[in-house]
Design a protein around this motif. Sequence first.
Motif, mmCIF file in Angstrom:
data_model
loop_
_atom_site.group_PDB
_atom_site.id
_atom_site.type_symbol
_atom_site.label_atom_id
_atom_site.label_comp_id
_atom_site.label_asym_id
_atom_site.label_seq_id
_atom_site.Cartn_x
_atom_site.Cartn_y
_atom_site.Cartn_z
ATOM 1 N N ILE A 173 34.511 40.441 37.694
ATOM 2 C CA ILE A 173 36.087 40.271 37.790
ATOM 3 C C ILE A 173 36.417 41.879 37.347
ATOM 4 O O ILE A 173 37.473 42.002 37.279
ATOM 5 C CB ILE A 173 36.511 39.499 36.792
ATOM 6 C CG1 ILE A 173 36.407 39.471 35.367
ATOM 7 C CG2 ILE A 173 36.321 37.793 37.148
ATOM 8 C CD1 ILE A 173 37.086 38.778 34.423
ATOM 9 N N THR A 174 35.301 42.849 37.093
ATOM 10 C CA THR A 174 35.835 44.114 36.430
ATOM 11 C C THR A 174 35.752 45.010 37.653
ATOM 12 O O THR A 174 34.758 45.689 38.122
ATOM 13 C CB THR A 174 34.940 44.711 35.648
ATOM 14 O OG1 THR A 174 34.755 43.714 34.405
ATOM 15 C CG2 THR A 174 35.181 46.240 35.100
ATOM 16 N N ASN A 175 36.820 44.938 38.309
ATOM 17 C CA ASN A 175 37.089 45.564 39.750
ATOM 18 C C ASN A 175 38.099 46.858 39.572
ATOM 19 O O ASN A 175 38.605 47.356 40.539
ATOM 20 C CB ASN A 175 37.540 44.862 40.870
ATOM 21 C CG ASN A 175 38.761 44.069 40.338
ATOM 22 O OD1 ASN A 175 39.369 44.373 39.641
ATOM 23 N ND2 ASN A 175 38.956 43.206 41.456
ATOM 24 N N LYS A 176 38.355 47.180 38.345
ATOM 25 C CA LYS A 176 39.302 48.486 38.097
ATOM 26 C C LYS A 176 38.498 49.727 37.571
ATOM 27 O O LYS A 176 37.218 49.510 37.296
ATOM 28 C CB LYS A 176 40.256 47.990 37.265
ATOM 29 C CG LYS A 176 41.059 46.791 37.426
ATOM 30 C CD LYS A 176 42.274 46.474 36.180
ATOM 31 C CE LYS A 176 42.855 44.911 36.821
ATOM 32 N NZ LYS A 176 43.703 44.613 35.506
ATOM 33 N N ALA A 177 39.038 50.562 37.243
ATOM 34 C CA ALA A 177 38.375 51.840 36.671
ATOM 35 C C ALA A 177 38.293 51.667 35.155
ATOM 36 O O ALA A 177 37.459 52.433 34.529
ATOM 37 C CB ALA A 177 39.445 53.160 36.898
#
Length: 208
Positions: A173-177
């Motif tokens: 779920i870590t799909n950000k910067a």
Amino acid sequence: MPVVAWLAAAACGHKAHAPEADPAKVTALAAKMIDDSPVPAAVRECKPEELAAPVEVTFRTLRELAGQKPGTETEQAEWINPHDLDTPAARAFVETVDATNKREVAARLLAAPAWLVYRVDLVNAPMAIGVKELKTGTIGMRLIRYDRAAHPVCVTVFNFQNTRAKTDWAISITNKAYVDAAVAKELRDDLTAQYLKLVPRGVPAPAR
């Protein structure tokens, strides 16, 4: 047992005046342990039965006992130095403001024949501290046993990690910067849980 409850139970159990000691002696003893924190090669490895002691403390609590402010490095953060590992008397010494209670707790600590210190040396868990490096968090630490004069007796090295399930979930779920704060906290909580579950504790310590 919570510190407040422990103090209350101790007070109720008094049939005579409890022994007292100078709290400054506890402060000096803790400071000596901090100054003499041996690498594994310096002393022998602990036997399984030595991985328990009448007084057990995290390194953060040891700093507090010594009258020192815990460091700002992650290895001394509260989440990776859980109070569940601390002997109630040690936390009572840090938290009580009553002079008589402090002297009574000091006497208990100074009478202990051995201490066990849980010292975290490495927090290689970038996602748990909010850094986007998609890898399993790993913690490296030493369990150091001291005698009553603060001389190191033995050391055991211990490592543990985030669970695979928690790591995979965080990565998925870590799909950000960056790593969301809630995700980082979940990983920290998981590491704390694994610490308490897996750390070798030896035989039960005497009643506290």
